[in-house]
Scaffold this active site. Structure first.
Site, short mmCIF file in Angstrom:
data_model
loop_
_atom_site.label_atom_id
_atom_site.label_comp_id
_atom_site.label_asym_id
_atom_site.label_seq_id
_atom_site.Cartn_x
_atom_site.Cartn_y
_atom_site.Cartn_z
N LYS A 41 -0.30 -0.36 6.77
CA LYS A 41 1.13 -0.25 7.07
C LYS A 41 1.40 -0.57 8.54
CE LYS A 41 0.33 4.64 7.67
NZ LYS A 41 0.05 5.87 6.94
N TYR A 251 10.09 -0.62 41.39
CA TYR A 251 11.26 0.26 41.37
C TYR A 251 11.01 1.53 42.18
CZ TYR A 251 13.46 -2.59 37.77
OH TYR A 251 14.03 -3.63 37.09
C1 PLP Z 1 -1.20 6.28 6.97
C2 PLP Z 1 -1.79 6.91 5.78
C3 PLP Z 1 -3.16 6.93 5.59
C4 PLP Z 1 -4.14 6.47 6.65
O1 PLP Z 1 -4.27 7.51 7.58
P1 PLP Z 1 -5.19 7.43 8.89
O2 PLP Z 1 -5.06 8.76 9.50
O3 PLP Z 1 -4.61 6.35 9.72
O4 PLP Z 1 -6.56 7.12 8.45
C5 PLP Z 1 -3.65 7.43 4.40
N1 PLP Z 1 -2.81 7.93 3.45
C6 PLP Z 1 -1.47 7.94 3.62
C7 PLP Z 1 -0.61 8.50 2.56
C8 PLP Z 1 -0.91 7.46 4.79
O5 PLP Z 1 0.41 7.50 4.97
#
Ligand code: PLP
Length: 348
Positions: A41, A251
């Site tokens: 994602k 800045y």
């Molecule tokens: C993002 C996510 C993961 C992966 O988690 P990590 O901590 O990045 O390994 C696994 N399961 C779900 C439902 C997630 O949303």
């Protein structure tokens, strides 16, 4: 090593695909009899789906998780539809139609989503049950609902709230998940994210869902030394200049030269994820030599002291240190934030 690059880019991100493949294999091995999938994602945690997806497929990943429906199309260029699950699930009939047209699986998270899916004809889906995180997922009191019994579930899953800590929550969620699996039939079960995999075999079930660790994050000490850094940001030198003794930089003039100083202006700032809270913790290097930061981080620029690198010149590429565990520890940001904030401008 793949490099996202473009003639007009002043920032680039080296993605060490060998390290990425290594990390996936490590997580798959630690998953024991379970198979590791891959959370991709947020554009592969900010590294660019076009760079990470082919590599993860090559390494052996056969299941991919995205959050949004909008993340499906770019992933479909690399992975088969039936290997893709959409974690947020359908919120409208358009989402359901999209799932049917593309063949990707919705993760059903509520009775509302279950009804949307079943009303459209149903079919293979995944089901997320909330065992304690109280974020997204079917509530425990709904697991016996008749609607849920009508679902045809490939992966029954839940998500751990505190797997990166030694929390009593982990065991509580594990027990609840086992209870749920006795009530809800599914082809396979999945509980562990990266940190959950490090909790041991009890948490692995049939499939695991590593994300962070694939991209170089180390959420638990058990993974220390096994996980390799994957993302290496670089910025170009826009300008060389001399800052005379008594002059200040940036800045609010927060840094003043006590002696004449050779400086270089780099094309990276907080809009590219180099937040001001990283000022004291991010080393910038040219050919291995550290270039101390001078003054404040601007939106799109920083100035560094290059007195120790007399040969550095405009157009040269400079390394921005991004070792996730240490950068997180020193800046107070989470490893997830550091990765995913790596801005659009790094990608092609
Ligand atoms: C993002 C996510 C993961 C992966 O988690 P990590 O901590 O990045 O390994 C696994 N399961 C779900 C439902 C997630 O949303």
């Amino acid at each position: 090593m793949t490099v996202s690059n473009h003639a007009q880019r002043a920032l680039r991100l080296k993605v060490d695909t060998q390290a990425l493949a290594n990390n996936w294999r490590v997580m798959d091995r630690l998953s024991g009899a379970a198979q590791a999938g891959a959370a991709v994602k947020a554009d592969g945690y900010g590294l660019g789906i076009d760079h990470v997806a082919p590599c993860l497929l090559d390494a052996g990943a056969q299941q991919f998780y995205v959050a949004h429906w909008s993340e499906v199309q770019p992933l479909l260029l690399h992975a088969p539809a039936d290997s893709i699950s959409v974690l947020h699930g359908p919120v409208s009939s358009e989402d359901v139609i999209f799932a049917r047209e593309t063949g990707v699986r919705p993760v059903i998270n509520s009775l509302y989503q279950a009804r949307l899916w079943l009303d459209s004809g149903g079919g293979l889906c995944d089901l997320m049950v909330d065992t304690g995180i109280n974020r997204l997922g079917l509530e425990m009191e709904d697991i016996s609902a008749p609607l849920i019994r009508n679902l045809q579930i490939k992966t029954l899953m839940s998500h751990l709230a505190s797997a990166d800590e030694d929390s009593a929550m982990n065991d509580r969620q594990l027990r609840r998940f086992r209870d749920v699996s006795t009530v809800i039939p599914a082809q396979q079960r999945s509980l562990a994210n990266s940190a959950g995999i490090a909790l041991g075999a009890d948490y692995a079930f049939d499939q695991t869902r590593p994300g962070l660790a694939l991209y170089g994050g180390v959420p638990r000490l058990e993974l220390d030394g096994l996980i390799q850094q994957v993302a290496y940001p670089q910025s170009v030198v826009l300008q060389r200049r001399r800052v005379n003794a008594g002059e200040s930089v940036g800045y609010n003039g927060s840094w003043t030269a006590t002696q004449d100083t050779e400086a270089a202006v780099l094309a990276i700032g907080y809009a590219d994820g180099l937040l001001r809270c990283r000022a004291g913790s991010t080393q910038i290097r040219f050919d291995g030599t550290e270039l101390p930061l001078l003054g404040k981080i601007s939106m799109d620029m920083i100035v560094v002291d290059c007195s120790r690198c007399p040969s550095i010149s405009e157009g040269d590429w400079v390394d921005i240190e991004q070792n996730l565990p240490s950068t997180a520890q020193k800046s107070g940001l989470s490893q997830y934030e550091i990765l995913t904030m790596t801005g659009q401008r790094f990608r092609n």
